[in-house]
Design a protein around this motif. Structure first.
Motif, PDB file in Angstrom:
ATOM      1  N   LEU A 155     -16.960 -34.509 -28.932  1.00 15.24           N
ATOM      2  CA  LEU A 155     -16.707 -33.842 -30.205  1.00 15.24           C
ATOM      3  C   LEU A 155     -16.635 -34.855 -31.339  1.00 15.24           C
ATOM      4  CD1 LEU A 155     -15.955 -31.331 -31.881  1.00 15.24           C
ATOM      5  CD2 LEU A 155     -13.560 -31.749 -31.244  1.00 15.24           C
ATOM      6  N   GLY A 156     -15.943 -35.976 -31.096  1.00 17.63           N
ATOM      7  CA  GLY A 156     -15.863 -37.017 -32.114  1.00 17.63           C
ATOM      8  C   GLY A 156     -17.232 -37.579 -32.468  1.00 17.63           C
ATOM      9  N   MET A 157     -18.075 -37.822 -31.469  1.00 17.11           N
ATOM     10  CA  MET A 157     -19.411 -38.345 -31.734  1.00 17.11           C
ATOM     11  C   MET A 157     -20.245 -37.341 -32.522  1.00 17.11           C
ATOM     12  SD  MET A 157     -19.212 -41.360 -30.479  1.00 17.11           S
ATOM     13  CE  MET A 157     -20.816 -41.717 -31.141  1.00 17.11           C
ATOM     14  N   ASN A 158     -20.125 -36.053 -32.195  1.00 15.98           N
ATOM     15  CA  ASN A 158     -20.888 -35.030 -32.915  1.00 15.98           C
ATOM     16  C   ASN A 158     -20.421 -34.902 -34.364  1.00 15.98           C
ATOM     17  OD1 ASN A 158     -22.358 -34.485 -30.614  1.00 15.98           O
ATOM     18  ND2 ASN A 158     -21.142 -32.726 -30.019  1.00 15.98           N
TER      19      ASN A 158
ATOM     20  N   LEU B 131     -18.923 -37.247 -36.092  1.00 13.90           N
ATOM     21  CA  LEU B 131     -19.335 -38.478 -36.760  1.00 13.90           C
ATOM     22  C   LEU B 131     -20.817 -38.417 -37.136  1.00 13.90           C
ATOM     23  CD1 LEU B 131     -18.700 -41.356 -37.678  1.00 13.90           C
ATOM     24  CD2 LEU B 131     -19.118 -42.130 -35.333  1.00 13.90           C
ATOM     25  N   ALA B 132     -21.644 -37.903 -36.244  1.00 17.34           N
ATOM     26  CA  ALA B 132     -23.068 -37.762 -36.551  1.00 17.34           C
ATOM     27  C   ALA B 132     -23.288 -36.795 -37.706  1.00 17.34           C
ATOM     28  CB  ALA B 132     -23.820 -37.276 -35.308  1.00 17.34           C
ATOM     29  N   ASP B 133     -22.525 -35.683 -37.743  1.00 17.33           N
ATOM     30  CA  ASP B 133     -22.652 -34.745 -38.861  1.00 17.33           C
ATOM     31  C   ASP B 133     -22.269 -35.404 -40.176  1.00 17.33           C
ATOM     32  OD1 ASP B 133     -23.518 -32.737 -37.203  1.00 17.33           O
ATOM     33  OD2 ASP B 133     -21.540 -31.819 -36.968  1.00 17.33           O
ATOM     34  N   GLY B 134     -21.179 -36.173 -40.160  1.00 15.88           N
ATOM     35  CA  GLY B 134     -20.770 -36.870 -41.376  1.00 15.88           C
ATOM     36  C   GLY B 134     -21.801 -37.882 -41.834  1.00 15.88           C
ATOM     37  N   LEU B 135     -22.345 -38.640 -40.901  1.00 12.33           N
ATOM     38  CA  LEU B 135     -23.384 -39.623 -41.250  1.00 12.33           C
ATOM     39  C   LEU B 135     -24.628 -38.922 -41.797  1.00 12.33           C
ATOM     40  CD1 LEU B 135     -23.118 -42.099 -38.243  1.00 12.33           C
ATOM     41  CD2 LEU B 135     -22.515 -42.564 -40.611  1.00 12.33           C
ATOM     42  N   ARG B 136     -24.986 -37.782 -41.218  1.00 10.09           N
ATOM     43  CA  ARG B 136     -26.167 -37.047 -41.695  1.00 10.09           C
ATOM     44  C   ARG B 136     -25.961 -36.588 -43.140  1.00 10.09           C
ATOM     45  NH1 ARG B 136     -26.016 -33.222 -38.364  1.00 10.09           N
ATOM     46  NH2 ARG B 136     -27.474 -33.999 -36.796  1.00 10.09           N
ATOM     47  N   GLU B 137     -24.780 -36.023 -43.416  1.00 11.70           N
ATOM     48  CA  GLU B 137     -24.523 -35.541 -44.776  1.00 11.70           C
ATOM     49  C   GLU B 137     -24.509 -36.685 -45.787  1.00 11.70           C
ATOM     50  OE1 GLU B 137     -20.946 -33.289 -44.752  1.00 11.70           O
ATOM     51  OE2 GLU B 137     -21.661 -31.844 -43.254  1.00 11.70           O
ATOM     52  N   GLU B 138     -23.878 -37.796 -45.411  1.00  8.75           N
ATOM     53  CA  GLU B 138     -23.801 -38.910 -46.355  1.00  8.75           C
ATOM     54  C   GLU B 138     -25.159 -39.589 -46.542  1.00  8.75           C
ATOM     55  OE1 GLU B 138     -21.243 -39.485 -48.204  1.00  8.75           O
ATOM     56  OE2 GLU B 138     -20.175 -37.853 -47.215  1.00  8.75           O
ATOM     57  N   SER B 139     -25.970 -39.644 -45.486  1.00  5.22           N
ATOM     58  CA  SER B 139     -27.296 -40.255 -45.625  1.00  5.22           C
ATOM     59  C   SER B 139     -28.206 -39.404 -46.505  1.00  5.22           C
ATOM     60  CB  SER B 139     -27.946 -40.449 -44.250  1.00  5.22           C
ATOM     61  OG  SER B 139     -28.182 -39.199 -43.621  1.00  5.22           O
ATOM     62  N   LEU B 140     -28.035 -38.077 -46.490  1.00  3.66           N
ATOM     63  CA  LEU B 140     -28.831 -37.202 -47.359  1.00  3.66           C
ATOM     64  C   LEU B 140     -28.444 -37.351 -48.819  1.00  3.66           C
ATOM     65  CD1 LEU B 140     -28.990 -33.935 -45.216  1.00  3.66           C
ATOM     66  CD2 LEU B 140     -30.824 -35.588 -45.608  1.00  3.66           C
ATOM     67  N   ARG B 141     -27.196 -37.743 -49.078  1.00  9.58           N
ATOM     68  CA  ARG B 141     -26.751 -37.909 -50.462  1.00  9.58           C
ATOM     69  C   ARG B 141     -27.234 -39.207 -51.080  1.00  9.58           C
ATOM     70  NH1 ARG B 141     -20.416 -36.071 -49.718  1.00  9.58           N
ATOM     71  NH2 ARG B 141     -20.841 -33.873 -49.157  1.00  9.58           N
TER      72      ARG B 141
ATOM     73  N   GLY C  74     -16.707 -36.157 -40.913  1.00  8.39           N
ATOM     74  CA  GLY C  74     -16.965 -37.540 -40.533  1.00  8.39           C
ATOM     75  C   GLY C  74     -15.697 -38.330 -40.294  1.00  8.39           C
ATOM     76  N   ALA C  75     -14.662 -38.095 -41.131  1.00 13.49           N
ATOM     77  CA  ALA C  75     -13.403 -38.826 -40.960  1.00 13.49           C
ATOM     78  C   ALA C  75     -12.713 -38.441 -39.650  1.00 13.49           C
ATOM     79  CB  ALA C  75     -12.477 -38.551 -42.149  1.00 13.49           C
ATOM     80  N   VAL C  76     -12.711 -37.144 -39.332  1.00 10.68           N
ATOM     81  CA  VAL C  76     -12.100 -36.711 -38.065  1.00 10.68           C
ATOM     82  C   VAL C  76     -12.894 -37.261 -36.882  1.00 10.68           C
ATOM     83  CG1 VAL C  76     -11.586 -34.696 -36.643  1.00 10.68           C
ATOM     84  CG2 VAL C  76     -11.077 -34.650 -39.079  1.00 10.68           C
ATOM     85  N   GLY C  77     -14.227 -37.206 -36.973  1.00  7.39           N
ATOM     86  CA  GLY C  77     -15.043 -37.755 -35.893  1.00  7.39           C
ATOM     87  C   GLY C  77     -14.820 -39.239 -35.704  1.00  7.39           C
ATOM     88  N   LEU C  78     -14.753 -39.981 -36.813  1.00  7.19           N
ATOM     89  CA  LEU C  78     -14.500 -41.421 -36.715  1.00  7.19           C
ATOM     90  C   LEU C  78     -13.142 -41.700 -36.086  1.00  7.19           C
ATOM     91  CD1 LEU C  78     -15.448 -44.303 -37.410  1.00  7.19           C
ATOM     92  CD2 LEU C  78     -14.346 -44.014 -39.647  1.00  7.19           C
ATOM     93  N   ALA C  79     -12.127 -40.902 -36.442  1.00  7.52           N
ATOM     94  CA  ALA C  79     -10.795 -41.098 -35.863  1.00  7.52           C
ATOM     95  C   ALA C  79     -10.804 -40.835 -34.356  1.00  7.52           C
ATOM     96  CB  ALA C  79      -9.795 -40.175 -36.558  1.00  7.52           C
TER      97      ALA C  79
ATOM     98  N   LEU D 138     -20.539 -45.946 -43.722  1.00  8.15           N
ATOM     99  CA  LEU D 138     -19.224 -45.934 -43.076  1.00  8.15           C
ATOM    100  C   LEU D 138     -18.118 -45.765 -44.104  1.00  8.15           C
ATOM    101  CD1 LEU D 138     -17.586 -46.241 -40.488  1.00  8.15           C
ATOM    102  CD2 LEU D 138     -17.626 -48.711 -40.829  1.00  8.15           C
ATOM    103  N   GLY D 139     -18.242 -46.419 -45.249  1.00  6.40           N
ATOM    104  CA  GLY D 139     -17.228 -46.278 -46.281  1.00  6.40           C
ATOM    105  C   GLY D 139     -17.177 -44.883 -46.872  1.00  6.40           C
ATOM    106  N   HIS D 140     -18.336 -44.227 -46.969  1.00  3.84           N
ATOM    107  CA  HIS D 140     -18.389 -42.885 -47.531  1.00  3.84           C
ATOM    108  C   HIS D 140     -17.822 -41.834 -46.587  1.00  3.84           C
ATOM    109  CE1 HIS D 140     -21.966 -44.368 -50.170  1.00  3.84           C
ATOM    110  NE2 HIS D 140     -20.793 -44.736 -50.654  1.00  3.84           N
ATOM    111  N   LEU D 141     -17.665 -42.175 -45.317  1.00  2.56           N
ATOM    112  CA  LEU D 141     -17.174 -41.188 -44.350  1.00  2.56           C
ATOM    113  C   LEU D 141     -15.752 -40.728 -44.650  1.00  2.56           C
ATOM    114  CD1 LEU D 141     -18.468 -42.436 -40.881  1.00  2.56           C
ATOM    115  CD2 LEU D 141     -19.144 -40.384 -42.098  1.00  2.56           C
ATOM    116  N   LEU D 142     -14.953 -41.576 -45.320  1.00  6.41           N
ATOM    117  CA  LEU D 142     -13.576 -41.184 -45.599  1.00  6.41           C
ATOM    118  C   LEU D 142     -13.503 -39.981 -46.530  1.00  6.41           C
ATOM    119  CD1 LEU D 142     -11.675 -44.577 -45.952  1.00  6.41           C
ATOM    120  CD2 LEU D 142     -11.933 -43.107 -43.966  1.00  6.41           C
TER     121      LEU D 142
END
Length: 471
Positions: free
Chosen positions: A455-458, A460-470, A133-138, A124-128
């Motif tokens: 759209l926000g959920m999608n 957010l999921a894309d952001g979480l996927r990218e950050e989890s791969l890192r 991910g930040a737009v989806g979270l917003a 969650l912290g990395h999403l910023l």
């Protein structure tokens, strides 16, 4: 009183800037792909492999980012200006922004807290640092806070406030009798029953977000509780559970919903019996979780299991059987049908994902190390395999909430389960679709609400996927 304009006193200043930003964004969005294609050489050989984006592509990419920032700045000016200008100078957008002040305050506080504790919040912290991910979270948090503060934001009751003369009125229409209401306009117009469209859209967020995340969580409880042993133990248990999951997935979803709302099926108690079976899984999951983790500390294990069974049993009796002895916890019959349907449809998909992840993770070295230490199967499944599958499961959880939101909209549109006067977005779209050509806002506003939340959920999921791969 006259009808409100969309922008009020800000229009002459900001509308030209908005048009210029949109034109610049459209031109940059068209030019950038062409520049990228022109920068690559087609054909075999190392020369083609060494070729890449050229100067023109970098220039158009910079212009695209600049136009996006310009558009964001103009939209922020609309929002801030709408909040700060005097009431008589506010347009429809400014008055809506003012009504949403608890949402803006909560969003700012939430993002400030996430930035402050960024290192401790993990994904969650990395999403910023991730734009998508930040737009989806917003977007997601916007609707969450809108649902939480719906009573303060909505100026009218979404069901009972029916004002004569406001039927199918356009946005910004003043009320006929200003002295009878503290709030003088229908900001987004009136629907076919003369109810405020803005109030119903805000109240609809509470209905959707009360069902979609909870139903998705229950589906995950079912899928995890059955998918872990199926993937880890295998054998006949895996064959049986996989066959049942495939059987449910093969059943037509809409037909299932039509069957569950049939009066004869409801009279037989089929939805209630399904709820009684499905709602047991959170209790089973938590009991196994505490037992496997604290088996070497019997007093703590007994306390946690006892609290889970007492509190969970009370909630289970109220939600599944409407048998809360205190009369506090209950679920209306229509909501129960929708809830059970969503859990029943989503659980097999979650089961297959968890089973697949377990089949992969059970071959890892840390699982073999836990087996060597003499850990039990449930400890290995819940405390070794499940934590290491959290990335894909979090992504799927976000995506599945979006799918569930669409599913709830579909059910409401077909009039299945929820009451006809419900302010949920699907029911509102169905109620206004008959006059869509002449009065577009009653169905258009909830449709845009569904689109923005999904759209926000999608994102957010894309952001979480990218950050989890890192990680």
């Amino acid at each position: 009183m006259e009808r409100l304009s969309w922008t009020g006193a800000l229009g002459p200043w900001l509308v030209p800037a908005l048009e210029a930003a949109l034109i610049a964004l459209a031109l940059a969005a068209l030019a950038h792909p062409l520049a990228l294609l022109a920068g690559y050489r087609l054909g075999p050989g190392p020369e083609a492999a060494r070729s890449g984006p050229g100067r023109a592509a970098r220039l158009t990419g910079g212009l695209l980012r600049l136009s996006l920032w310009a558009l964001a700045a103009v939209l922020a000016a609309f929002l801030i200006g709408g909040l700060l200008v005097p009431p008589e100078a506010k347009g429809i957008l400014g008055r809506i922004a003012t009504r949403l002040w608890p949402v803006w305050l909560s969003l700012g506080a939430s993002f400030a807290l996430v930035a402050l504790f960024r290192r401790r919040l993990g994904l969650l912290g990395h999403l910023l640092g991730n734009p998508a991910g930040a737009v989806g979270l917003a977007l997601v948090m916007f609707w969450v806070f809108a649902a939480l503060f719906a009573d303060q934001i909505a100026p009218f009751d979404p069901v009972t406030d029916v004002i004569a003369g406001m039927k199918n009125k356009p946005p910004g229409t003043p009320l006929p009798a200003q002295g009878d209401a503290a709030y003088g306009y229908y900001l987004l117009g009136g629907d076919a029953l003369a109810r405020d469209v803005f109030s119903r859209a805000v109240a609809g967020a509470r209905v959707v977000l009360a069902i979609a995340p909870a139903a998705t969580l229950f589906a995950f409880m079912v899928g995890i509780t059955l998918g872990l042993p199926a993937g880890y133990l295998g054998g006949r248990l895996d064959l049986l559970l996989s066959f049942l999951a495939n059987l449910v997935l093969a059943f037509p979803v809409i037909l299932l919903f039509f069957l569950l709302v049939t009066p004869e099926i409801v009279a037989m108690g089929v939805p209630t019996y399904m709820a009684g079976a499905l709602f047991l899984f959170p209790l089973i999951f938590l009991t196994i979780l505490w037992n496997s983790r604290f088996r070497t500390r019997p007093p703590l294990r007994a306390a946690l299991i006892g609290a889970t069974l007492v509190l969970g049993g009370w909630l289970y009796a109220g939600l599944a059987w409407n048998a809360d002895p205190f009369g506090v916890v209950a679920m209306p019959a229509g909501v129960l049908i929708v809830f059970v349907s969503v859990v029943f449809v989503n659980a097999p998909s979650v089961f297959r994902i968890v089973r697949g992840l377990t089949l992969d993770i059970r071959t890892r070295d840390y699982v073999a190390a836990a087996q060597t230490r003499g850990e039990g199967p449930w400890y290995i499944m819940l405390w070794e395999i499940l934590p290491n599958a959290r990335g894909p499961l979090l992504v799927d959880f976000c995506l599945r909430i979006g799918y569930t939101t669409i599913l709830l909209g579909t059910l409401g549109f077909f009039g299945l389960g929820l009451a006809p006067e419900s302010p949920d977005w699907g029911t509102s779209i169905n109620a206004g679709r008959g006059l869509l050509q002449f009065v577009p806002f009653p169905p258009l506003v909830p449709a845009i609400a569904i689109m923005s939340l999904v759209l926000g959920m999608n994102l957010l999921a894309d952001g979480l996927r990218e950050e989890s791969l890192r990680e």
